[in-house]
Design a protein around this motif. Structure first.
Motif, mmCIF file in Angstrom:
data_model
loop_
_atom_site.group_PDB
_atom_site.id
_atom_site.type_symbol
_atom_site.label_atom_id
_atom_site.label_comp_id
_atom_site.label_asym_id
_atom_site.label_seq_id
_atom_site.Cartn_x
_atom_site.Cartn_y
_atom_site.Cartn_z
ATOM 1 N N TYR A 198 0.809 -1.228 0.000
ATOM 2 C CA TYR A 198 0.000 0.000 0.000
ATOM 3 C C TYR A 198 0.842 1.277 0.000
ATOM 4 O O TYR A 198 0.544 2.215 -0.738
ATOM 5 C CB TYR A 198 -0.919 -0.022 1.226
ATOM 6 C CG TYR A 198 -1.885 1.138 1.291
ATOM 7 C CD1 TYR A 198 -2.874 1.288 0.331
ATOM 8 C CD2 TYR A 198 -1.802 2.087 2.299
ATOM 9 C CE1 TYR A 198 -3.780 2.347 0.378
ATOM 10 C CE2 TYR A 198 -2.686 3.155 2.367
ATOM 11 C CZ TYR A 198 -3.670 3.280 1.398
ATOM 12 O OH TYR A 198 -4.556 4.328 1.451
ATOM 13 N N ASN A 202 1.665 4.655 -3.302
ATOM 14 C CA ASN A 202 1.151 5.983 -2.986
ATOM 15 C C ASN A 202 2.280 6.987 -2.720
ATOM 16 O O ASN A 202 2.120 8.174 -2.965
ATOM 17 C CB ASN A 202 0.228 5.893 -1.767
ATOM 18 C CG ASN A 202 -1.090 5.222 -2.092
ATOM 19 O OD1 ASN A 202 -2.007 5.824 -2.630
ATOM 20 N ND2 ASN A 202 -1.179 3.921 -1.781
ATOM 21 N N TYR A 282 -6.111 8.492 1.156
ATOM 22 C CA TYR A 282 -5.065 7.540 1.538
ATOM 23 C C TYR A 282 -5.143 7.208 3.027
ATOM 24 O O TYR A 282 -5.030 6.041 3.428
ATOM 25 C CB TYR A 282 -3.704 8.146 1.198
ATOM 26 C CG TYR A 282 -2.535 7.344 1.722
ATOM 27 C CD1 TYR A 282 -2.044 6.259 1.014
ATOM 28 C CD2 TYR A 282 -1.934 7.678 2.936
ATOM 29 C CE1 TYR A 282 -0.973 5.512 1.505
ATOM 30 C CE2 TYR A 282 -0.873 6.941 3.434
ATOM 31 C CZ TYR A 282 -0.391 5.860 2.714
ATOM 32 O OH TYR A 282 0.652 5.126 3.197
ATOM 33 N N SER A 324 4.124 6.128 6.205
ATOM 34 C CA SER A 324 3.561 7.085 5.241
ATOM 35 C C SER A 324 4.074 8.496 5.498
ATOM 36 O O SER A 324 3.528 9.459 4.967
ATOM 37 C CB SER A 324 2.041 7.089 5.334
ATOM 38 O OG SER A 324 1.529 5.804 5.131
#
Length: 637
Positions: A198, A202, A282, A324
């Motif tokens: 994931y 992104n 996201y 992230s």
């Protein structure tokens, strides 16, 4: 500091390294503690959810007490983490930001304001001169240092969180049906695979959007800097704009500059809005789908209970959030790169001009040689030529040989645009293109007085003592210089930076500012004085007083002066201040002794023979000897 990483680490390897590393280590410790607190938070959340889920269970003997206890612990943990750890970390990191910025700002100020006149050379003589240096030194350095510290803390948080969260995931990992070959590490492998699938994709999207943000940020900084610079220029010359009724033209110029800001800002808004939408989607998918998916199979097959499922999901969510980090801070990274690029460009410009001659040779012909000689010979110039930018350009001013002996006053004249000021600049090492040899008298101080006087916001004493500091001169000497210059009314304000609420630059008129320059000259008593239209704002009587003050208080000074007048001023008694005249005509500078001038009464008599007999009787006896010689050459016939 000519590359990104050298700029980033300079402070930590400077003379302030103890300060830098101490603050950094404290920030690193608090960041790691905050990451560990994140694991405690995930466990406490699991306990609270579990107490809610089993509130009505028969095995729960004190459901309300258990629920309140877990809730209180979670609240206390949040206070400890967000108010204690995070608050302290913010204070220490802000202190680090302040100290780093202050050090970096000092380095650039020292580099720009050195004896090499770097601030001047960096803006002249090359097509690559940095724009908006003020914005680079202040806004870009501030934004860069703050952004770098924030990003560095993010990297620390990622590393510590991956360690602590990964450790906890391994402890709580269990077997997954259908994937028995993974053993008890089945659930943690699922979690890591979900994160690995994931986050990177992104992140790639975020990097592309970040590149657009970086380019737009640089354009925005340039546009805003140009607009701010024009506004500052307007405030400095508002009188000229008002007197010329130039508000309409000035307004049009402002509108044109702001149009570029508005256009760039519009594009920046679109990209920022798009990035914000991407980040919110996201975050939702990561927190509500990806984080809960890995533990779903073990929970369905009763490998873990609800508390374990919730705890595992919170841990995965924390891991996704930390991994992230690049996505969350990509706009900040874009801003950091934009700011650092502008700071690095300025550092390179400073480095390029450390050897001005070599610097100017890249864009034109530059071959000046500045030497010293015995003070007896004064100032000498040989084979001087002045050019404009561009290789092979023809000189607009040439001079084979010039000499200015000690104590000689030379009047420099010529038509507007002939190169008078350029010559004065070249003699002071401030003209970039051309060549020649200029020999200064050894051990003699020089002083350059320009037509336009800009006064920095400092005390009156500091203004008079420039370019030296106020500690080099006693108040009595400064007061005496002001009195002789005709500014005795301000003596009692030597320690003041302003008077009647106005700075000295606002308070003093143009003529008074030029008298202030006289006070500087009288205080420093230079041996070589350049006057570049330094009396343009003075009336005739004040011009005479200007020269007389220098004549009386600076014995032996060599003066080279540019003025608008066709002939140089004389003293009140009719004596000449100047000994020679340097004329620039047709691109050539020639120097010759100043011809003695006669009073207007004698000139009228010599040019009208019919009045010669009567006029001769009116000529004072002391002037007849001079007149007799002059008359032989000027009488008709």
């Amino acid at each position: 500091m000519l590359s990104f990483w050298s700029l980033m680490r300079a402070y930590w390897f400077s003379d302030k390294w103890k300060e830098a590393w101490s603050l950094t280590l404290v920030v690193a410790f608090l960041t790691a503690l905050s990451s560990k607190a994140g694991v405690w938070f995930a466990e406490a959340s699991g306990e609270l959810i579990n107490s809610i889920a089993y509130f009505h269970s028969s095995t729960n003997e004190a459901p309300l007490g258990t629920l309140l206890g877990h809730a209180a612990f979670l609240v206390a943990l949040v206070i400890f983490k967000d108010a204690g750890i995070t608050g302290t970390k913010s204070f220490v990191s802000a202190t680090l930001h302040r100290r780093w910025r202050g050090w970096l700002n000092g380095r650039f100020n020292d580099a720009l304001l050195d004896a090499n006149h770097t601030h001047f050379h960096a803006q002249h003589g090359a097509d690559t001169a940095p724009d908006n240096i003020d914005q680079r030194v202040q806004e870009s350095i501030k934004g860069m240092t703050g952004g770098a510290i924030g990003l560095a803390m993010g990297v620390m948080a990622v590393a510590s969180s991956v360690f602590f969260v990964g450790q906890k995931l391994l402890e709580t990992s269990t077997e997954v049906r259908g994937f028995e070959f993974l053993g008890e590490y089945g659930s943690v492998v699922f979690a890591l695979v979900a994160v690995a699938a994931y986050v990177p994709v992104n992140t790639w999207i975020a990097v592309k959007l970040g590149g657009m943000l970086e380019r737009l940020s640089i354009r925005m900084q340039k546009a805003e800097g140009s607009y701010r610079g024009e506004l500052s220029t307007l405030l400095r010359r508002s009188f000229h704009v008002a007197s010329a009724r130039g508000e309409a033209v000035q307004r049009t110029m402002h509108e044109r500059l702001y149009t570029e800001i508005d256009r760039t800002w519009s594009r920046l808004i679109w990209v920022n809005a798009g990035y914000g939408s991407f980040e919110r989607i996201y975050n939702f998918v990561g927190a509500r789908v990806v984080a809960y998916a890995p533990g779903l199979l073990p929970f369905v097959h009763n490998r873990i209970d609800l508390k374990g499922y919730i705890t595992g999901a919170e841990l995965v969510n924390s891991l996704i959030s930390q991994c992230s980090w690049f996505i969350h801070v990509m706009p900040a990274i874009a801003t950091l790169r934009a700011n650092s690029r502008r700071v690095i460009d300025l550092a390179r410009a400073i480095e390029n001009v450390q050897k001005p001659v070599e610097f100017y040779r890249r864009t034109g012909d530059s071959d000046f040689r500045y030497t010293t000689q015995n003070p007896v010979f004064g100032l000498s110039v040989q084979n001087l030529r002045l050019n404009h930018q561009g290789h092979g350009s023809e000189p607009f001013l040439v001079c084979d040989r010039l000499g200015f002996r000690r104590g000689e006053w030379t009047f420099l004249k010529g038509e507007s645009g002939c190169g008078k000021t350029s010559l004065i600049k070249a003699l002071n090492g401030l003209w970039p293109y051309g060549g020649g040899t200029i020999a200064f008298p050894q051990g003699v101080t020089t002083f350059y007085a320009a037509q336009e006087v800009k006064l920095p916001p400092v005390t009156l004493k500091e203004l008079v003592c420039l370019p030296q500091g106020p500690e080099n001169h006693h108040d009595a000497a400064v007061a005496a210089a002001l009195h002789k210059a005709g500014l005795g009314e301000f003596i009692e304000h030597l320690a003041d930076e302003a008077k009647a609420g106005k700075s000295w630059d606002q308070l003093l008129s143009g003529g008074q500012k030029q008298k202030l320059v006289v006070a500087r000259i009288l205080l420093h008593k230079p041996g070589l004085l350049f006057l570049d239209e330094a009396t343009g704002a003075l009336d005739p009587e004040s011009k005479i007083a200007f020269h007389q003050a220098i004549k009386d208080n600076c014995p032996g000074v060599t003066v080279i002066s540019v003025m608008h007048e066709a002939v140089p001023p004389r003293s009140a008694s009719g004596e000449e201040f100047y000994h020679s005249v340097l004329t620039i005509a047709d691109g050539v500078a020639t120097k010759e002794p100043l011809a003695p001038s006669l009073p207007a009464e004698i000139t009228e008599i010599l040019t009208q023979p019919s009045a010669l007999a009567e006029g001769w009787l009116r000529i004072p006896r002391r002037l007849r000897a001079v007149t007799r010689n002059e008359g032989q050459a000027r009488l008709p016939g």
